[in-house]
Design a protein around this motif. Structure first.
Motif: not given
Length: 338
Positions: A284-307
């Motif tokens: 149920e918690s697997d929502t949001g976007e796939p990881p952004k690894v092309i010129d990623p911005t600071p921050g946790c890369r899992f934040r888009w999918r993290c509840p």
């Protein structure tokens, strides 16, 4: 104390192999606005002697890139790999490079394309012995050693197997030949890049048992790369979880799986089929976007999918921190053991 072929002094206290701030970026796009794909970013880990370490994560997380960096296929964008205390970047002579590649061979994922179909099985094993085993000076010695390593991986009679072509072997047998070619070097560490993922489930257990047996009988360490948590649990002493180029959790296998600290590890465990659970339970918690690894911005890369993401997760990249006995996770909200 002992010294290997490349003149590297061994110490029982030092790790066999260590990566420090290991980074690999790839240029993508053309023209005046090139972009960088961050396949591996500032990764730190070590592998001890006679240790099986599993590196797990979904496709595209950077697992195979790490294997190719350790094998010398790719050069790091930055950071360093230390083998028995010596920086890999100092291995410039052919002698040093052959010695390292003999000590740290790789077993590939695809058993059907890793062997040359034009040659008999003996060709690859004997060629490995000729390149990396200068102690074997005659053809007869190399042939005897080839028979020994083929029998060591559970294929017999070795003489009959050596005369076959790859198409005459099953997928499991071909993968065992891959391990035999690596074992012919007298390696200290084998990089196994998803060696059982293309094999039938019924024969995977035999290859996992083979890794454990080689560790006990030959003293070989393994970096076992996989997306299968169950096989990692079966064979590995330590488990590293990788997501979008970062190692997000690491520790003893049972500790990581019994008491996961990172939400992504929870997600991986929830994706393991459980016949007792309702369909799609744990996802149920697997929502949001796939990881952004092309010129990623600071921050946790899992934040888009993290509840559990908080504001800090969007602005500050979390670093690995100790949350239990030899157990680390890169998460701002993870709680340490009491």
């Amino acid at each position: 104390m002992d010294t290997n072929q490349a003149g590297v002094t061994e110490s029982a206290a030092a790790p066999l192999l260590e990566a420090r701030e290991l980074t690999r970026h790839f240029r993508v796009g053309r023209g005046f606005s090139p972009q960088m794909l961050h396949a591996v970013d500032e990764v730190n880990f070590s592998i001890g002697r006679q240790e099986i370490v599993a590196l797990a994560g979904e496709s595209g997380s950077g697992k195979s890139t790490i294997a190719r960096l350790l094998a010398g296929v790719y050069k790091p964008t930055s950071g360093e790999i230390f083998y028995q205390g010596r920086a890999m970047s100092t291995f410039r002579s052919r002698k040093d490079q052959l010695a390292y590649r003999g000590d740290v061979p790789m077993v590939f994922q695809d058993p059907f394309s890793s062997l040359n179909p034009a040659f008999r099985v003996k060709h690859g094993v004997l060629r490995s012995l000729k390149l990396h085993r200068r102690d074997l000076t005659t053809k007869a010695q190399r042939f005897d050693e080839a028979e020994r390593v083929i029998e060591a991986v559970g294929l017999s009679p070795a003489g009959d197997v050596m005369q076959r072509y790859p198409y005459e072997l099953s997928g499991g047998q071909r993968q065992r030949i891959g391990f035999a070619q690596a074992l012919a070097h007298k390696p200290k560490l084998i990089l196994a890049d998803e060696p059982v993922s293309m094999l039938d489930v019924s024969i995977r257990i035999g290859l996992l048992n083979l890794m454990a047996e080689l560790r006990e009988s030959q003293g070989v360490s393994f970096l076992y790369i996989t997306h299968d948590i169950a096989s990692a649990r079966y064979v590995a002493d330590r488990l590293m979880i990788m997501y979008a180029g970062h190692i997000v959790e690491t520790g003893p296998t049972e500790s990581v799986l019994q008491n996961p600290k990172h939400p992504y590890t929870d997600l991986l465990l929830g994706a393991v089929p459980d016949p007792r659970a309702p369909l799609a339970a744990g996802l149920e918690s697997d929502t949001g976007e796939p990881p952004k690894v092309i010129d990623p911005t600071p921050g946790c890369r899992f934040r888009w999918r993290c509840p559990l993401a908080v504001d800090r997760c969007h602005s500050e990249t979390p670093l690995l921190r100790v949350l239990g006995k030899n157990h680390e996770a890169a998460c701002h909200v993870a709680e340490p053991d009491s």
